[in-house]
Design a protein around this motif. Structure first.
Motif: not given
Lengths: 468, 468
Positions: B142, B138-140, B346, B131-132, B135-136
């Protein structure tokens, strides 16, 4: 098979798949890959270029999203008959390049998409921290199915926020959370009943119209005047449900004044009449005083309020909600709790924490300031550069405006001329139930996803494109 | 107002809200809080007990979920007319307790719910890590809206997995991801067409029946024989779409043999006929050889395959999918991509990583072993303790069985007698289109969410309850 050969640059700031997609795009635009030709299979191209299948996929998906290629089921991916207006860089970059040694640089496209939001200021690290908290919380509890209406703690936060910021009066019990407005509209239509005639703003939000029509519901288009939906016209129809966007009419952007709101509520007093109030971007208002939501003004439990976190938080987590008046809530509770909740319980919990810890309010404040600046940049660029030759419509709130262009070009021409200068603007005709393409000299400009510089460049390019 | 006063135990291993819910439950069961009495408002009770509103909410939600109280819109929460069979501990624990000084211990309820899964072995730490990563990544990226069909990389993984484990042949392009089977069935029904008559297994999955009927579709119940849906009966109707659960008929549990599958495919060869194959728990099979899915046997593009990660992974992330044959895929692509994807991008990305890294396969293997053991425990306990007085139906696969009880009790009696001993078993009549309650001497036992010890105790208690 088409041969696609290029050397990708590891140190390039663009991801591999973008480099690959740009290369293929260029080959198509330059005519080296012809319309209707089939692209190599993902596996073959991956082997050939020494890249992963995922990279090829992403590149193909990008090309597909941009309309350069289309997939034919079980046959593969084919180059579309490209609109020649798209060949914007032909002169500059279609020299006989040796793609093995040179990477093609493409001019950026300025895209005035109204569905885009700005995530530059999104507090990623806070969201990550809260996501982890949700995952650690009471290990596994949130992995089991939850309440069909959505988590109680999130509904409490939404209810408090709606009261404070939108004047909506509701208890958490009246809120049903769902994975997007289309899912919730489908549910709502079953709760209210498919036998009714639904009146829709014309022009209006096309996804709503199509969702209702696909369900087999009778819809009737209602004209707009400068205050929003035309009540005289509405009264002449046999509709007893009306869908409106009073905070920022989509697409025309007017804010419904209090007098019109009261008229509409008066109309709804009759038995079995309901108003569906879609407040899709009501958080962003730039001029004038706030007007209470229809739901907040309603004394007769006639308004269903629809809200979403797509515009104001993150589009892709898919969290929206409806607020049901008591008669509809009873029907929901009697029959519709058999429909399982569609939003991930983990995301609901993370969003609860985000609001509860005050991050939501502060994010909204930051976004209001940011969008206000973009909005000012846009409207002043239009005023200074395009002047009297255009009319701006619906500029008091929201993330888009409508531009009427006085150069005798019709919608198609406005769009294709803009595209020839690398600017993407959007049609208004799709929002009309009868698709009045030729009569409309207007286009839609969304600014949420562009920087101030991009907005400036975009308007300068439009001035040239439209010969203003 | 009812007075609810108790001292909660901070050191108790049970969360506060459970302690509070148990206390109120006990007060209701002992008759100290009467049916139709109103519970205090959350705010008042929170102030009174010095607890947070969230704790009160959770306790009230728990009570509501268990049917002890029900909310009346805008009025509050009221005690229901409690079924007296539920008063299981009256003798033991309804002595005149002083709730200020003593906490009530309640006997656990053994709940044979068929919707429960076991998450004890779920690899939480891996899921958190992935999950992390999502979230990391290609920031944003997704966070923006994705492909309406779902992420390509996840669809590739699903397609590969379906081929290897279920014999389903499809390309990722044929897969549409969605937030649960009900959302996807709604979409599917629009793609196939609402004008058709849909044949449903009787008994069959009630949520499917209700979803279709709510959409205004004509449904016709088809009887079952020992091999599944009765083709002779099906042929006599004017249905041209049929919904089946061939891997593990819901609820009766038979596995459709290959001969019946071929007959059904033959039926579907006619123009405009389709089979909807719901493979809701096909991952778990305990006896016999694997039979290829209908989709895998189909040569004429007549089968829509439905799958879900709810039974095999995490119920609350809400990820299901349909596999469309090419004619329906064309219709989907022509009209239905206007429906936005309903699953969080996500979660899709995290699930892609989970499958891609091999965790999915190893989790499935672990779960198969675990459920096989539970299944053996259940069937051998039934054999040893209940013997000839019951008949087990549909025991070759899945997470539930059907039990026919030969003691002349009807369904209601079987359920209420079981409840009187603290065991929750489930009705079969709700799965019949015509609700044949009195004729049915059968009940449903789900075992996914129980430990082996609980299963044993449950069957022992049923022996007493049913006087076998």
């Amino acid at each position: 098979m088409i041969e696609i050969t290029l050397i990708l640059d590891n140190k390039n700031s663009k991801p591999m798949y973008i480099q690959l997609a740009n290369h293929i795009k260029q080959e198509i635009l330059c005519g080296r890959i012809k319309p209707n030709e089939k692209l190599p299979s993902k596996r073959n191209l991956a082997n050939h270029l020494g890249l992963s299948i995922n990279t090829i996929q992403s590149a193909y998906e990008q090309l597909s999203a941009e309309g350069y290629v289309e997939s034919k089921p079980r046959k593969g991916l084919f180059v579309t008959t490209v609109n020649h207006d798209l060949k914007i860089n032909q002169n500059q970059s279609c020299e006989k390049v040796d793609s093995k040694t040179k990477l093609i640089q493409e001019k950026p496209m300025i895209d005035f998409n109204s569905g885009k939001v700005d995530l530059q200021l999104f507090p990623y690290s806070i969201w990550r921290k809260l996501t982890l908290q949700s995952l650690y919380e009471d290990e596994g509890k949130l992995f089991y199915m939850g309440n069909p209406q959505g988590e109680v703690n999130l509904r409490e936060q939404i209810s408090a926020h709606l009261y404070a910021s939108r004047g909506v009066r509701c208890s958490p019990e009246q809120i049903v959370i769902g994975a997007g407005i289309q899912v919730l509209l489908g549910l709502l239509c079953l709760i209210i009943g498919k036998e009714h005639t639904y009146a829709l703003e014309n022009p209006g939000f096309h996804r709503t119209r199509i969702t209702l029509q696909d369900l087999g519901v009778q819809t009737v288009p209602i004209s707009l005047d400068e205050d929003g939906i035309n009540i005289t016209h509405l009264k002449k129809t046999d509709a007893n449900v009306v869908y409106v966007t009073p905070s920022h009419q989509f697409p025309n952007g007017m804010i419904m004044p209090i007098s019109r709101r009261m008229e509409l509520l008066k109309w709804a007093e009759e038995k079995n009449r309901y108003i569906i109030e879609d407040d899709y971007d009501g958080e962003y208002r730039y001029k004038g005083k706030p007007i209470p939501s229809l739901q907040g003004l309603d004394k007769n439990e006639k308004v269903v309020y629809l809200g979403t976190f797509s515009k104001s938080l993150i589009p892709s987590i898919r969290i929206s909600y409806i607020v049901l008046p008591s008669s509809l809530l009873n029907r929901y509770e009697e029959h519709f709790t058999i429909y399982k909740q569609t939003v991930s319980r983990l995301h609901q919990d993370t969003l609860f924490r985000f609001i509860n810890d005050g991050h939501w309010d502060s994010h909204l404040n930051k976004m209001r300031t940011l969008y206000r600046k973009k909005h000012e940049t846009l409207t002043s660029a239009i005023k200074n550069l395009l002047g009297e030759k255009v009319k701006v419509i619906g500029q008091k709130s929201g993330l888009h405006i409508v531009l009427e262009v006085k150069n005798n070009m019709n919608e198609n021409e406005l769009i294709s001329k803009a595209a020839s200068k690398g600017v993407k603007v959007y049609p208004l005709s799709i929002y009309y139930q009868d698709g009045l393409q030729s009569k409309v000299h207007r286009i839609l400009l969304g600014f949420g996803g562009l920087t101030e510089t991009e907005i400036h460049i975009g308007i300068r390019l439009l001035k040239v494109a439209w010969e203003l």
